[in-house]
Design an enzyme around this catalytic site. Structure first.
Site, PDB file in Angstrom:
ATOM      1  N   GLU A 155       0.923  -1.380  -0.125  1.00 29.18           N
ATOM      2  CA  GLU A 155      -0.025   0.032   0.136  1.00 29.18           C
ATOM      3  C   GLU A 155       0.779   1.262  -0.074  1.00 29.18           C
ATOM      4  O   GLU A 155       0.597   2.044   0.804  1.00 29.18           O
ATOM      5  CB  GLU A 155      -0.979   0.115   1.272  1.00 29.18           C
ATOM      6  CG  GLU A 155      -1.914  -1.081   1.400  1.00 29.18           C
ATOM      7  CD  GLU A 155      -2.771  -1.065   2.265  1.00 29.18           C
ATOM      8  OE1 GLU A 155      -2.875  -0.170   3.111  1.00 29.18           O
ATOM      9  OE2 GLU A 155      -3.869  -2.015   1.958  1.00 29.18           O
ATOM     10  N   GLU A 178      -4.020  -8.974   0.972  1.00 27.54           N
ATOM     11  CA  GLU A 178      -4.618  -8.896   2.238  1.00 27.54           C
ATOM     12  C   GLU A 178      -6.167  -9.022   2.151  1.00 27.54           C
ATOM     13  O   GLU A 178      -6.607  -8.543   1.414  1.00 27.54           O
ATOM     14  CB  GLU A 178      -4.311  -7.411   3.027  1.00 27.54           C
ATOM     15  CG  GLU A 178      -3.182  -7.348   3.954  1.00 27.54           C
ATOM     16  CD  GLU A 178      -2.809  -5.897   4.417  1.00 27.54           C
ATOM     17  OE1 GLU A 178      -1.739  -5.437   3.968  1.00 27.54           O
ATOM     18  OE2 GLU A 178      -3.779  -5.163   4.986  1.00 27.54           O
TER      19      GLU A 178
HETATM   20  C1  GAL Z   1      -4.061  -2.447   5.670  1.00 31.37           C
HETATM   21  C2  GAL Z   1      -2.594  -2.371   5.703  1.00 31.37           C
HETATM   22  C3  GAL Z   1      -2.392  -3.283   7.015  1.00 31.37           C
HETATM   23  C4  GAL Z   1      -3.025  -3.146   8.085  1.00 31.37           C
HETATM   24  C5  GAL Z   1      -4.348  -3.532   7.747  1.00 31.37           C
HETATM   25  C6  GAL Z   1      -5.449  -3.493   8.628  1.00 31.37           C
HETATM   26  O1  GAL Z   1      -4.419  -1.626   4.766  1.00 31.37           O
HETATM   27  O2  GAL Z   1      -1.726  -2.840   4.778  1.00 31.37           O
HETATM   28  O3  GAL Z   1      -0.690  -2.994   7.198  1.00 31.37           O
HETATM   29  O4  GAL Z   1      -2.996  -1.595   8.484  1.00 31.37           O
HETATM   30  O5  GAL Z   1      -4.871  -2.294   6.760  1.00 31.37           O
HETATM   31  O6  GAL Z   1      -6.654  -3.786   8.113  1.00 31.37           O
END
Ligand code: GAL
Length: 849
Positions: free
Chosen positions: A447, A522
């Protein structure tokens, strides 16, 4: 002597010597210490530490000058062994930010070590290898500056030789500065990974100097290419012979059967030169590395000069094929493997960032039991041991470099060093990790702010491809539209998408990306607190989160929703759940860190909503200091979600799991929904022997079975699940009696009395019959007898400010954890006891070897 006789005698001698050499390896196999030079020893013991700058209580202590000088009076400094995290002892402070764990990790740390290298080693090169030091490391030997490595997650080598005094005392000094480092999670502070002393001949295999690839693999044989960089740090030109033998490598890191030998490579190497040599070998009937049977080999490389072996270097490796396709997903050794992964930060709960092999092994065993087959090292290079364990245990690894590039997410994050260091850090990562069979994807970021930047993306991808063309390069996008529209994604081999999985059909329609394999880098970000259940639509209460597995931030979804999405797009490679374990910091939704807003960069309305929430959180200043994202809590206790993943990821493993617990005296005759996770396809629920009906999962749609009209009555809830019409698994939850005793169970019966081995003991608050009493939080005192000590305690409560070093803490929903180790070199029996007022005390015994 005639020529013929001479030939036969010599051949006989060679045969005998060869056999002896071979036998030596076979009959006295010695476990290898780690990848690298044979002469590598731990350098963890006997350091001195002092903290300057910001102190744990928020005051400042001035940093004097001259701390690196050999003669500096360091007698009053704290004696300790590495790995060490100076911040994990706290105290937790409400005024510190939740994002980094409410722990006082900012400060200036100095480490000094007095040591001697034998006079007989004079003439050798002597290095110190740091696996990771947080952060901005500067290193001096005997008062002379040697070098720096700012990125706290990179492994790096310092050459001591120029200023080393052989046969006399030397002083190594390391200055770390976390005041000039910012993070979105708890980074830890200190020399938090292992340190090694390496002694080599001036002519040796370079640091991370081997690169092993297997360009052709079939069931009959595998071609193994070995590139070895030889470094001549002597003052002479030499003729050297480089030989490499390949062995099978067993689970205890012992080379066993010799399977191939390369042809000798003869080189002439000049002073100051680094020379790349290549050789090749063929292994017949290779044993593949796979998730189910992670078979490993090791290459033993020796450098011979004038008939003498001057250097020996070990490189563990594996043989497997990887294929990433846009249409048929990911194939390991030709077979489709769905990526069932978890993202994990590097801290180890109560131990903080200080690396510990027992702790990581325990984590990976739990993940394996859940059916996880891949790890994303979010968002930085992991400890080298993570890859060693992944190689041994059969995990695929998404190996990640950065959380930001040139434009930071926080003021002093990687952006401050990007220009000068990104190439060095990427090379350090790829060179260290490219021989591991577990590593299957490189990631250049997560990100990052420049997701749309075509040149920068290509630049970083090119560096990684240059250093390792055998693995794909990816990047975790939370702005996938931006990245695709700008064309930045074109440079990537794989597209990693954080949380926007459902838009895949639109992206598949773009001809530029028709052949771009994609995965969920993710997913989910479901949040929950173990053992907490709220009703009537309430998800959040008392800084805790319901464990019905439905709560999630605005950008996330429940595990079930994610499974449904995955089922719709079977051509995608799989997912990495955010996260396997709870971690210190980022206690979303009680996190006031403004970087949360980055998740809504393209959606102004949601951003506004979140801004309001953040303002409220800041006003209320929650005590939350660790995350709620984990499928497993900070203490290593599975939450209900564990069974959701297990049911889905291990469809052939018979299991069923009921939630919630069944102790609701205040809810008699109130609706109390019951959810069941099972790897079966239907199930019948019974309350006190009476059927509450049978439910069937709609394939691809249902990932839990729900009885949402259950009227609570104390007693016994039982679920019987079926698969293909046959009895499959059962689970029972009972209303318990009052708390009566403490029961202790150790994860291992025997531990070693080395410096690192740990035993994790789960303490349960139970009723008379041994059932865990939910919602019981009695204060528990821990004590230990025998040759051991308590290292830390925890209970998985994200709001607890009790120090991890305390020997007394409340249970959290019926459970607590105590971590113990043996005294170094001791033998005997350790007895660990837990006591609480009014309860029968519990104890367990551990054998120390
Ligand atoms: C994502 C990020 C992670 C963590 C996660 C929490 O956007 O890449 O590091 O912050 O959100 O949901």
């Amino acid at each position: 002597m005639n020529c013929k006789r001479f030939f036969f005698r010599t051949a006989f001698l060679i045969l005998i010597l060869g056999t002896i050499g071979f036998k030596q390896v076979l009959s006295q196999p010695k476990a290898i210490v780690r990848m690298g030079s044979l002469n590598t020893v731990s350098f963890d013991q006997g350091w001195l530490f002092a903290r300057y700058g910001l102190q744990p209580d928020g005051t400042r202590k001035e940093e004097p000058s001259g701390l690196e000088a050999s003669g500096f009076e360091d007698i009053s400094w704290k004696k300790l062994n590495l790995p060490h995290d100076w911040a994990i002892t706290g105290p937790f402070r409400i005024d510190l930010e939740g994002a980094t764990g409410k722990l006082p990790w900012k400060g200036i740390g100095w480490y000094r070590k007095h040591f001697t290298v034998n006079g007989s080693d004079a003439g050798k090169r002597v290095f110190v290898d740091f696996d990771g030091a947080m952060a901005n490391a500067k290193v001096w030997l005997n008062g002379k500056y040697i070098g720096t490595w700012p990125y706290g997650y990179s492994s790096f080598r310092m050459d001591l030789t120029p200023f080393l005094q052989f046969g006399k005392e030397n002083v190594l000094a390391v200055r770390l500065d976390t005041e000039n480092w910012d993070s979105r999670w708890y980074p830890g502070a200190g020399i938090y990974r292992h340190v090694w002393l390496v002694k080599t001949d001036p002519i040796h295999v370079n640091h991370y100097g081997t690169y092993i690839t297997t360009p052709q693999v079939s069931d009959q044989n595998a071609v193994v290419n070995i590139e070895t960089t030889i470094n001549n740090q002597s003052l002479k030109s030499e003729k050297a012979i480089v030989k490499t033998s390949l062995f099978e490598l067993d689970a205890s890191d012992k080379p066993t059967l010799k399977v191939a030998v390369t042809k000798d490579t003869i080189i002439v190497i000049n002073p100051g030169e680094k020379k790349l040599t290549s050789s090749r070998a063929v292994i017949d009937m290779p044993k593949r590395w796979s998730i189910e049977s992670p078979h490993r080999y090791v290459a033993q490389t020796t450098i011979h000069i004038k008939g003498k072996v001057v250097d020996t270097y070990f490189t563990p490796f594996g043989i497997r094929t990887l294929e990433f396709t846009a249409k048929n997903g990911f194939l390991l050794n030709g077979k489709r493997v769905q990526i069932q992964g978890t993202c994990n930060h590097h801290d180890l709960g109560a131990l903080g960032a200080a690396f510990n092999l027992s702790a990581l092994t325990r984590q990976l065993k739990l993940l394996k039991e859940m059916g996880c087959n891949s790890l994303r090292t979010s968002h930085n290079p992991p400890a080298p041991e993570l890859l060693e364990l992944a190689d041994k245990m059969g995990f695929l690894v998404w190996d990640e470099a950065f959380d930001s590039w040139k434009k930071g997410k926080r003021k002093n994050d990687y952006n401050k060093i990007f220009d000068e260091w990104h190439e060095k850090d990427l090379m350090a990562l790829v060179h260290r990790d490219r021989n591991h069979p577990s590593v299957f994807i490189w990631s250049i970021g997560n990100e990052v702010m420049e997701q749309q930047n075509v040149e920068l993306t290509k630049h970083l991808v090119d560096i990684v491809h240059r250093e390792d063309p055998t693995r794909p390069v990816s990047n975790g996008y939370n702005d996938p539209d931006g990245g695709r529209n700008s064309g930045a994604v074109v440079a990537l081999d794989l597209m990693g998408v954080n949380y926007f999985f459902d838009q895949q059909p639109r992206w598949d329609a773009d001809p530029r990306y028709a052949n771009k394999p994609t995965l969920g880098s993710e997913t989910s970000s479901c949040v929950s607190s173990r053992g907490e259940y709220f009703f009537g639509g309430t998800e959040y209460k008392n800084w805790q989160i319901t464990s019905y597995d439905v709560a999630k931030p605005g950008w996330g979804c429940s595990p079930d929703e994610q499974f449904r999405t995955n089922a719709k797009y079977p051509h995608l490679l799989g997912e990495y759940v955010w996260t396997g374990f709870d971690y210190l910091g980022e206690p979303t939704p009680y996190n006031s860190d403004e970087t949360n807003l980055l998740n809504f960069r393209a959606d102004a309305s949601k951003k506004e909503e979140l801004e309001k929430q953040l303002a409220l959180i800041r006003k209320n200043n929650p005590p939350s200091r660790s995350s709620y994202f984990g499928i497993i809590d900070l203490a290593g206790f599975p939450k209900d979600r564990f069974y959701s993943y297990q049911a889905h990821w291990r469809p052939d493993f018979p299991m069923a799991h009921i939630l919630p617990h069944w102790n609701w005296p205040e809810r008699i005759d109130s609706i109390t929904p019951v959810h069941v996770y099972t790897s079966g396809d239907e199930a019948e629920l019974f309350l006190n022997g009476k059927s509450l009906g049978r439910k069937i999962k709609a394939p691809g749609k249902d990932f839990r079975l729900v009885w949402d009209k259950v009227m609570y009555k104390p007693g016994v809830l039982k679920v019987v699940s079926y698969k293909n019409g046959k009895l499959w698994a059962t689970d029972v939850v009972k209303t318990t009696g009052v708390m009566s005793k403490l029961t202790l169970s150790a994860d291992r019966k025997t531990i070693k009395s080395d410096k690192d081995d740990l035993c994790f003991i789960t303490v349960k608050v139970t009723d008379e019959s041994g059932l865990i009493v939910p919602r019981s939080n009695p204060s528990i005192r821990f004590s230990i007898e025998g040759p051991g000590e308590i290292v830390a305690t925890d209970n998985g409560d994200a709001t607890s400010f009790v120090s991890f070093q305390n020997h007394e803490r409340p249970a959290f929903n019926g459970m607590a954890l105590v971590i113990v180790k043996a005294r170094k070199g001791a033998k005997g029996i350790i007895t660990v006891k837990a006591e609480s007022k009014g309860l029968t005390r519990g104890a367990t015994k551990i054998q120390v070897q």
